[in-house]
Scaffold this active site. Structure first.
Site, short mmCIF file in Angstrom:
data_model
loop_
_atom_site.label_atom_id
_atom_site.label_comp_id
_atom_site.label_asym_id
_atom_site.label_seq_id
_atom_site.Cartn_x
_atom_site.Cartn_y
_atom_site.Cartn_z
N LYS A 1 -1.12 -7.07 -9.40
CA LYS A 1 -2.11 -7.18 -8.33
C LYS A 1 -1.72 -6.12 -7.31
O LYS A 1 -0.89 -6.36 -6.42
CB LYS A 1 -2.06 -8.59 -7.73
CG LYS A 1 -3.31 -9.07 -7.02
CD LYS A 1 -3.77 -8.21 -5.87
CE LYS A 1 -2.94 -8.30 -4.64
NZ LYS A 1 -3.34 -7.32 -3.59
N SER B 231 5.23 -7.08 3.32
CA SER B 231 5.78 -7.41 4.64
C SER B 231 6.53 -8.75 4.60
O SER B 231 6.29 -9.58 3.72
CB SER B 231 4.64 -7.48 5.65
OG SER B 231 3.73 -8.48 5.26
N PHE C 102 0.81 -1.22 0.00
CA PHE C 102 0.00 0.00 0.00
C PHE C 102 0.84 1.27 0.00
O PHE C 102 0.35 2.34 -0.35
CB PHE C 102 -0.95 0.01 1.22
CG PHE C 102 -0.28 0.35 2.53
CD1 PHE C 102 0.01 1.68 2.85
CD2 PHE C 102 0.08 -0.63 3.43
CE1 PHE C 102 0.64 2.00 4.06
CE2 PHE C 102 0.71 -0.32 4.63
CZ PHE C 102 0.99 1.00 4.95
N GLU D 21 -5.04 -3.68 -2.39
CA GLU D 21 -6.48 -3.36 -2.46
C GLU D 21 -6.79 -2.06 -1.72
O GLU D 21 -7.87 -1.49 -1.89
CB GLU D 21 -7.30 -4.52 -1.90
CG GLU D 21 -7.09 -4.86 -0.42
CD GLU D 21 -5.85 -5.74 -0.13
OE1 GLU D 21 -4.87 -5.68 -0.91
OE2 GLU D 21 -5.88 -6.44 0.88
N GLU E 233 9.15 -4.52 13.10
CA GLU E 233 8.91 -3.37 12.22
C GLU E 233 7.61 -2.69 12.66
O GLU E 233 6.57 -3.33 12.74
CB GLU E 233 8.76 -3.86 10.77
CG GLU E 233 8.52 -2.71 9.80
CD GLU E 233 8.28 -3.17 8.36
OE1 GLU E 233 7.60 -4.19 8.16
OE2 GLU E 233 8.75 -2.48 7.45
N CYS F 132 9.63 1.60 3.32
CA CYS F 132 10.50 0.47 3.64
C CYS F 132 11.93 0.94 3.85
O CYS F 132 12.75 0.21 4.39
CB CYS F 132 10.47 -0.53 2.51
SG CYS F 132 11.01 0.19 0.98
P1 NAD Z 1 1.42 -6.71 3.01
O1 NAD Z 1 2.45 -7.76 3.07
O2 NAD Z 1 0.31 -6.75 3.99
O3 NAD Z 1 0.71 -6.71 1.55
C1 NAD Z 1 1.48 -6.69 0.37
C2 NAD Z 1 0.66 -7.35 -0.74
O4 NAD Z 1 0.40 -8.69 -0.39
C3 NAD Z 1 -0.69 -6.68 -0.99
O5 NAD Z 1 -0.91 -6.64 -2.38
C4 NAD Z 1 -1.66 -7.60 -0.29
O6 NAD Z 1 -2.94 -7.61 -0.90
C5 NAD Z 1 -1.01 -8.96 -0.40
N1 NAD Z 1 -1.31 -9.84 0.73
C6 NAD Z 1 -1.52 -9.47 2.02
N2 NAD Z 1 -1.78 -10.55 2.79
C7 NAD Z 1 -1.72 -11.62 1.97
C8 NAD Z 1 -1.88 -13.03 2.18
N3 NAD Z 1 -2.16 -13.54 3.37
N4 NAD Z 1 -1.74 -13.86 1.12
C9 NAD Z 1 -1.46 -13.36 -0.10
N5 NAD Z 1 -1.29 -12.03 -0.36
C10 NAD Z 1 -1.43 -11.18 0.67
O7 NAD Z 1 2.18 -5.31 3.05
P2 NAD Z 1 1.55 -3.85 3.14
O8 NAD Z 1 0.97 -3.67 4.50
O9 NAD Z 1 0.71 -3.57 1.95
O10 NAD Z 1 2.88 -2.96 2.99
C11 NAD Z 1 3.72 -2.65 4.05
C12 NAD Z 1 4.89 -3.60 4.12
O11 NAD Z 1 5.60 -3.59 2.88
C13 NAD Z 1 5.93 -3.19 5.17
O12 NAD Z 1 6.37 -4.35 5.84
C14 NAD Z 1 7.06 -2.59 4.36
O13 NAD Z 1 8.34 -2.66 4.95
C15 NAD Z 1 7.00 -3.44 3.13
N6 NAD Z 1 7.64 -2.79 2.01
C16 NAD Z 1 8.85 -3.26 1.62
C17 NAD Z 1 9.52 -2.66 0.58
C18 NAD Z 1 10.87 -3.15 0.14
O14 NAD Z 1 11.34 -2.68 -0.86
N7 NAD Z 1 11.50 -4.08 0.83
C19 NAD Z 1 8.93 -1.57 -0.10
C20 NAD Z 1 7.69 -1.13 0.31
C21 NAD Z 1 7.04 -1.75 1.37
#
Ligand code: NAD
Length: 500
Positions: A175, A228, A151, A178, A384, A283
């Site tokens: 994808k 994450s 997000f 959402e 985090e 991140c």
């Molecule tokens: P998230 O892991 O909750 O979601 C990321 C994606 O995975 C979304 O598209 C979501 O719909 C999908 N998703 C969520 N739960 C899922 C599941 N159980 N099964 C399958 N798909 C699922 O992350 P977020 O809250 O959207 O973003 C924040 C996180 O992203 C933080 O941990 C941040 O550090 C990380 N991030 C990392 C980087 C990097 O470059 N390393 C960059 C940006 C964000």
């Protein structure tokens, strides 16, 4: 008043979902639902995969120069519509307009890199690897690729992936999160306007159902993920189990080491932006300051003074430094971390709980929070937080700082502030982290370098964009060629061929 409902983008047009589930898209400053988004079902995603598979042969055979011209036109449209994308990102995420515009710019830079595809896709050639034998290698696209994004960067993170995948001749299914789907859909319209053939780029907003379909479908060849750590690990393991190549970038806990010889005003200003910009939802945010020796007290005074001056409000208001966090549950989670820091004995220097923003009483705000005297056992150090919470750990030496960072499970980015080249050089050499800044607080590599962490911040072998991105989205084929003269032809031999 009924809310507008977004659609999926499949085969170059908006398409209704065949499922019935909807997700709410919220304006985090107002705390209200502004639109809804279909959560793509298995059938929707299978349709997108079939369309992307059908579009692949034509796009693969399109000369890289033509692909590059389409991307160049797309880049022009992105530049023209940068304010609009920034407004959508700010509206759905909460970050300030200026910050959002900067992140869109960083995405555009990946497109600028991808426009160089004709050059980047050149293979290698060696003449006379054996007598009368030549060898060359080719970089060929891999087919249908999928991107799953978080997000916090609604436009930039998708643009780490698909411009390069498409430049390499692949087709793509995005994808997006959402929570922030609108930028991705608008980007799909720009790609169409730029002349990208239908089916090459598709957008299926959704949740686990959509993701699991992409991870397990035999026609998806590669999966890029940013999000994450627990989900990154799941994506890596599941997609790899189904025979796909995967790059899955996870969470972070980025440390900034401050040595006693650092220029303190410069350092404190740099840390402010890195810790509290985008409400800490980056991140590459600095979430831990490692204060070495006697720098701690004067540094802390400067951080406190600056944190307490930050202006908190809606991201689209002029003069606002920091907007809300993404959702009410996320705000409550951050508050829980602040409470745990207090309970576990850290010193709360600036308390961001209980903040109220006039006119935005239902917004998801957390004020800038600063902790001192944090230890590596505390939950606020280990996990985090992904919010505007900066913690200070005091250590006695650079050795101790390096050891602390190298023992942390995350290894996305880190920075050192110092006036000493020798100390900085030692740090860059010994630190086990993917991206390092020297007097640079957020060392996000430019598009022509690669972006990625180590350890629990990345599962997979290749980082995003730069030459690693080109490698990820292509596979290498080596061709060995011989054109024997009739007189040279010899009888068959069963021994291993050796050249030379
Ligand atoms: P998230 O892991 O909750 O979601 C990321 C994606 O995975 C979304 O598209 C979501 O719909 C999908 N998703 C969520 N739960 C899922 C599941 N159980 N099964 C399958 N798909 C699922 O992350 P977020 O809250 O959207 O973003 C924040 C996180 O992203 C933080 O941990 C941040 O550090 C990380 N991030 C990392 C980087 C990097 O470059 N390393 C960059 C940006 C964000």
């Amino acid at each position: 008043m009924s809310k507008s409902i977004l659609k999926l983008w499949i085969n170059g047009q908006y398409t209704e979902s065949r499922g019935s589930r909807l997700g709410d898209v919220t304006n985090p400053a107002l705390g209200t639902v502004i639109r809804q988004v279909p959560l793509a079902c298995r059938e929707d995603v299978e349709r997108a995969i079939a369309v992307a598979k059908a579009a692949f042969p034509l796009w693969r055979d399109t000369p890289p120069l033509r692909r590059s011209r389409t991307l160049n036109k797309f880049r022009e449209l992105l530049e023209l519509h940068r304010p609009e994308l920034a407004r959508l990102a700010s509206e759905e995420h909460g970050k300030t307009l200026e910050d959002a515009a900067g992140s869109v710019q960083r995405g555009i830079e990946v497109v600028e890199f991808a426009v160089g595809a004709p050059h980047l896709l050149k293979g290698e050639h060696a003449e006379n690897v054996g007598r009368g034998v030549d060898c060359h290698s080719m970089l060929q696209p891999i087919g249908v690729c999928a991107g799953i994004t978080p997000f916090n960067f609604p436009a930039m993170v998708p643009m780490w992936m698909f411009p390069i995948a498409i430049a390499c001749g692949n087709t793509f299914i995005l994808k997006p999160s959402e929570k922030v789907p609108s930028c991705s859909l608008r980007i799909a319209e720009f790609l169409k306007e730029a002349g990208l053939p239908d089916g090459v780029f598709n957008v299926v907003p959704g949740d686990k159902e959509a993701v699991d379909t992409l991870l397990t479908h035999p026609d998806v060849r590669a999966v890029s993920f940013v999000g994450s750590t627990p989900i990154a690990k799941y994506i890596y393991e599941t997609a790899a189990h189904h025979g796909k190549r995967v790059q899955a970038l996870g969470g972070a806990k980025n440390h900034a080491v401050v040595l006693p010889d650092a220029e303190l005003d410069f350092t404190a200003d740099a840390i402010m932006g890195a810790a509290y910009g985008s409400a800490g939802e980056r991140c590459m945010a600095i979430s831990v300051v490692v204060a070495v020796g006697n720098v701690a007290d004067p540094l802390l005074a400067k951080l406190k003074e600056r944190a307490e001056k930050l202006v908190i409000g809606a991201g689209d208001h002029k003069g606002v430094d920091m907007g809300p966090v993404i959702s009410a549950p996320h705000r409550d989670k951050i508050m829980g971390y602040i409470n745990s820091g207090v309970e576990q004995g850290a010193k709360l220097v600036t308390d961001g709980r209980g903040i109220k923003v006039a006119g935005y009483e239902n917004g998801f705000f957390v004020g800038p929070t600063l902790f001192d005297k944090v230890t590596s056992e505390m939950t606020i150090y280990r996990e985090e937080i992904f919010g505007p919470v900066l913690i200070v750990v005091r250590v006695n030496s650079l050795d101790e700082a390096i050891k602390l960072i190298n023992n942390n499970a995350y290894a996305n980015g880190t920075a050192i502030f110092t006036g000493s080249g020798a100390q900085a050089r030692r740090f860059q050499n010994e630190i086990e982290v993917g991206m390092v800044g020297i007097n640079v607080p957020i060392p996000v590599p430019m598009a022509f370098f690669s972006f990625g962490g180590w350890k629990s911040s990345l599962f997979g072998d290749l980082h995003m964009h730069g030459m690693e991105g080109i490698k990820f989205y292509t596979r290498t084929k080596a061709v060995t060629t011989r054109w024997p003269e009739v007189a040279e032809r010899s009888a068959s031999s069963l021994t291993m061929p050796t050249l030379g």
